[in-house]
Motif scaffolding. Structure first.
Motif, PDB file in Angstrom:
ATOM      1  N   TYR A   1      41.838  35.119  49.909  1.00 19.80           N
ATOM      2  CA  TYR A   1      40.630  35.945  50.007  1.00 19.80           C
ATOM      3  C   TYR A   1      40.199  36.191  51.457  1.00 19.80           C
ATOM      4  O   TYR A   1      39.037  36.408  51.730  1.00 19.80           O
ATOM      5  CB  TYR A   1      39.487  35.277  49.240  1.00 19.80           C
ATOM      6  CG  TYR A   1      39.825  35.108  47.787  1.00 19.80           C
ATOM      7  CD1 TYR A   1      39.857  36.195  46.933  1.00 19.80           C
ATOM      8  CD2 TYR A   1      40.134  33.861  47.269  1.00 19.80           C
ATOM      9  CE1 TYR A   1      40.184  36.048  45.599  1.00 19.80           C
ATOM     10  CE2 TYR A   1      40.460  33.701  45.933  1.00 19.80           C
ATOM     11  CZ  TYR A   1      40.481  34.802  45.109  1.00 19.80           C
ATOM     12  OH  TYR A   1      40.797  34.660  43.800  1.00 19.80           O
ATOM     13  N   THR A   2      41.140  36.163  52.385  1.00 19.55           N
ATOM     14  CA  THR A   2      40.798  36.437  53.776  1.00 19.55           C
ATOM     15  C   THR A   2      40.696  37.932  54.020  1.00 19.55           C
ATOM     16  O   THR A   2      41.125  38.747  53.199  1.00 19.55           O
ATOM     17  CB  THR A   2      41.853  35.841  54.732  1.00 19.55           C
ATOM     18  OG1 THR A   2      43.120  36.408  54.418  1.00 19.55           O
ATOM     19  CG2 THR A   2      41.896  34.345  54.648  1.00 19.55           C
ATOM     20  N   GLU A   3      40.144  38.294  55.142  1.00 20.95           N
ATOM     21  CA  GLU A   3      40.041  39.690  55.583  1.00 20.95           C
ATOM     22  C   GLU A   3      39.369  40.589  54.544  1.00 20.95           C
ATOM     23  O   GLU A   3      39.819  41.693  54.263  1.00 20.95           O
ATOM     24  CB  GLU A   3      41.423  40.235  55.941  1.00 20.95           C
ATOM     25  CG  GLU A   3      42.076  39.484  57.093  1.00 20.95           C
ATOM     26  CD  GLU A   3      43.436  40.023  57.440  1.00 20.95           C
ATOM     27  OE1 GLU A   3      43.763  41.150  57.029  1.00 20.95           O
ATOM     28  OE2 GLU A   3      44.173  39.306  58.117  1.00 20.95           O
ATOM     29  N   GLN A   4      38.303  40.108  53.947  1.00 19.51           N
ATOM     30  CA  GLN A   4      37.523  40.889  52.983  1.00 19.51           C
ATOM     31  C   GLN A   4      38.365  41.357  51.793  1.00 19.51           C
ATOM     32  O   GLN A   4      38.125  42.425  51.231  1.00 19.51           O
ATOM     33  CB  GLN A   4      36.865  42.092  53.674  1.00 19.51           C
ATOM     34  CG  GLN A   4      35.955  41.736  54.820  1.00 19.51           C
ATOM     35  CD  GLN A   4      34.815  40.811  54.411  1.00 19.51           C
ATOM     36  OE1 GLN A   4      34.275  40.937  53.321  1.00 19.51           O
ATOM     37  NE2 GLN A   4      34.471  39.888  55.277  1.00 19.51           N
ATOM     38  N   ASN A   5      39.367  40.584  51.398  1.00 17.89           N
ATOM     39  CA  ASN A   5      40.249  40.957  50.300  1.00 17.89           C
ATOM     40  C   ASN A   5      39.583  40.641  48.965  1.00 17.89           C
ATOM     41  O   ASN A   5      39.712  39.547  48.431  1.00 17.89           O
ATOM     42  CB  ASN A   5      41.583  40.213  50.425  1.00 17.89           C
ATOM     43  CG  ASN A   5      42.561  40.597  49.345  1.00 17.89           C
ATOM     44  OD1 ASN A   5      42.301  41.480  48.535  1.00 17.89           O
ATOM     45  ND2 ASN A   5      43.695  39.935  49.322  1.00 17.89           N
ATOM     46  N   TYR A   6      38.888  41.616  48.412  1.00 16.12           N
ATOM     47  CA  TYR A   6      38.193  41.440  47.140  1.00 16.12           C
ATOM     48  C   TYR A   6      38.967  42.060  45.974  1.00 16.12           C
ATOM     49  O   TYR A   6      38.512  42.030  44.829  1.00 16.12           O
ATOM     50  CB  TYR A   6      36.790  42.073  47.203  1.00 16.12           C
ATOM     51  CG  TYR A   6      36.805  43.563  47.456  1.00 16.12           C
ATOM     52  CD1 TYR A   6      36.854  44.466  46.398  1.00 16.12           C
ATOM     53  CD2 TYR A   6      36.781  44.064  48.741  1.00 16.12           C
ATOM     54  CE1 TYR A   6      36.884  45.828  46.620  1.00 16.12           C
ATOM     55  CE2 TYR A   6      36.794  45.419  48.971  1.00 16.12           C
ATOM     56  CZ  TYR A   6      36.850  46.300  47.917  1.00 16.12           C
ATOM     57  OH  TYR A   6      36.879  47.644  48.144  1.00 16.12           O
ATOM     58  N   PHE A   7      40.154  42.609  46.228  1.00 16.54           N
ATOM     59  CA  PHE A   7      40.876  43.352  45.209  1.00 16.54           C
ATOM     60  C   PHE A   7      41.256  42.517  43.989  1.00 16.54           C
ATOM     61  O   PHE A   7      41.307  43.034  42.878  1.00 16.54           O
ATOM     62  CB  PHE A   7      42.109  44.022  45.813  1.00 16.54           C
ATOM     63  CG  PHE A   7      41.762  45.050  46.847  1.00 16.54           C
ATOM     64  CD1 PHE A   7      41.009  46.158  46.512  1.00 16.54           C
ATOM     65  CD2 PHE A   7      42.159  44.898  48.159  1.00 16.54           C
ATOM     66  CE1 PHE A   7      40.669  47.105  47.458  1.00 16.54           C
ATOM     67  CE2 PHE A   7      41.820  45.831  49.116  1.00 16.54           C
ATOM     68  CZ  PHE A   7      41.074  46.940  48.770  1.00 16.54           C
ATOM     69  N   SER A   8      41.512  41.237  44.166  1.00 16.96           N
ATOM     70  CA  SER A   8      41.879  40.415  43.011  1.00 16.96           C
ATOM     71  C   SER A   8      40.705  40.261  42.041  1.00 16.96           C
ATOM     72  O   SER A   8      40.912  39.969  40.862  1.00 16.96           O
ATOM     73  CB  SER A   8      42.387  39.050  43.459  1.00 16.96           C
ATOM     74  OG  SER A   8      41.400  38.384  44.193  1.00 16.96           O
ATOM     75  N   PHE A   9      39.486  40.469  42.502  1.00 16.20           N
ATOM     76  CA  PHE A   9      38.323  40.403  41.622  1.00 16.20           C
ATOM     77  C   PHE A   9      38.138  41.689  40.817  1.00 16.20           C
ATOM     78  O   PHE A   9      37.408  41.704  39.833  1.00 16.20           O
ATOM     79  CB  PHE A   9      37.044  40.135  42.430  1.00 16.20           C
ATOM     80  CG  PHE A   9      37.008  38.770  43.053  1.00 16.20           C
ATOM     81  CD1 PHE A   9      36.787  37.637  42.284  1.00 16.20           C
ATOM     82  CD2 PHE A   9      37.204  38.611  44.413  1.00 16.20           C
ATOM     83  CE1 PHE A   9      36.758  36.380  42.854  1.00 16.20           C
ATOM     84  CE2 PHE A   9      37.169  37.360  45.005  1.00 16.20           C
ATOM     85  CZ  PHE A   9      36.951  36.242  44.211  1.00 16.20           C
ATOM     86  N   LEU A  10      38.786  42.773  41.235  1.00 16.67           N
ATOM     87  CA  LEU A  10      38.585  44.068  40.581  1.00 16.67           C
ATOM     88  C   LEU A  10      39.137  44.115  39.162  1.00 16.67           C
ATOM     89  O   LEU A  10      38.653  44.894  38.345  1.00 16.67           O
ATOM     90  CB  LEU A  10      39.211  45.192  41.412  1.00 16.67           C
ATOM     91  CG  LEU A  10      38.512  45.523  42.718  1.00 16.67           C
ATOM     92  CD1 LEU A  10      39.232  46.667  43.411  1.00 16.67           C
ATOM     93  CD2 LEU A  10      37.058  45.866  42.488  1.00 16.67           C
ATOM     94  N   GLN A  11      40.135  43.308  38.873  1.00 17.43           N
ATOM     95  CA  GLN A  11      40.750  43.364  37.547  1.00 17.43           C
ATOM     96  C   GLN A  11      39.720  43.166  36.442  1.00 17.43           C
ATOM     97  O   GLN A  11      39.741  43.862  35.440  1.00 17.43           O
ATOM     98  CB  GLN A  11      41.860  42.324  37.419  1.00 17.43           C
ATOM     99  CG  GLN A  11      42.523  42.379  36.065  1.00 17.43           C
ATOM    100  CD  GLN A  11      43.622  41.354  35.920  1.00 17.43           C
ATOM    101  OE1 GLN A  11      43.941  40.631  36.849  1.00 17.43           O
ATOM    102  NE2 GLN A  11      44.207  41.306  34.757  1.00 17.43           N
TER     103      GLN A  11
END
Length: 139
Positions: free
Chosen positions: A76-86
């Motif tokens: 979840y580094t570098e503002q990586n929120y994509f895994s929460f989008l699912q």
């Protein structure tokens, strides 16, 4: 309207990332203290064997746990929120496929990768897994 829904999903994803970081703050703090102790042990006086022994004493039997915690946090580094989008995407999946059916999408250049990606989505519409296996994807 669809674009607005997608923007709301991304906002919820960002908020979920912030919440996750707050929940895992104690793990982050613990890892920082471990790193501090390892660097301190490395910089201490003595032979290489003595310093390695001091580092070993800091890590003890937690080496695998420390690695797993680091991997989890690095995801979840570098503002990586994509895994929460699912989680937020699930309710919008059918809307996306209906949109792809109704809206003709064409490339304004010779580049065909967007159309290939859309066709890939159409071809795998009924696949419900988190990922596609090579046999499912036709690779």
């Amino acid at each position: 309207m669809f674009i607005r829904q997608m923007q709301q999903m991304h906002q919820k994803g960002r908020e979920a990332l912030i919440s996750h970081r707050l929940q895992t703050q104690s793990v982050t703090d613990s890892l920082l203290m471990t790193l501090r102790d390892v660097v301190f042990a490395f910089q201490s006086e003595g032979s290489i064997a003595q310093r390695f022994g001091a580092i070993s004493a800091v890590i003890v039997e937690r080496g695998q746990i420390i690695l797993e915690q680091c991997e989890s946090l690095l995801h979840y580094t570098e503002q990586n929120y994509f895994s929460f989008l699912q989680e937020f995407y699930k309710g919008q999946r059918s809307v996306l496929f209906r949109l792809l059916e109704v809206l003709p999408v064409y490339s304004s250049t010779q580049e065909q990768s967007l159309q290939a990606a859309i066709q890939f989505l159409r071809d795998h519409r009924d696949v419900r897994g988190v990922t596609l296996s090579p046999t499912t994807a036709g690779v």
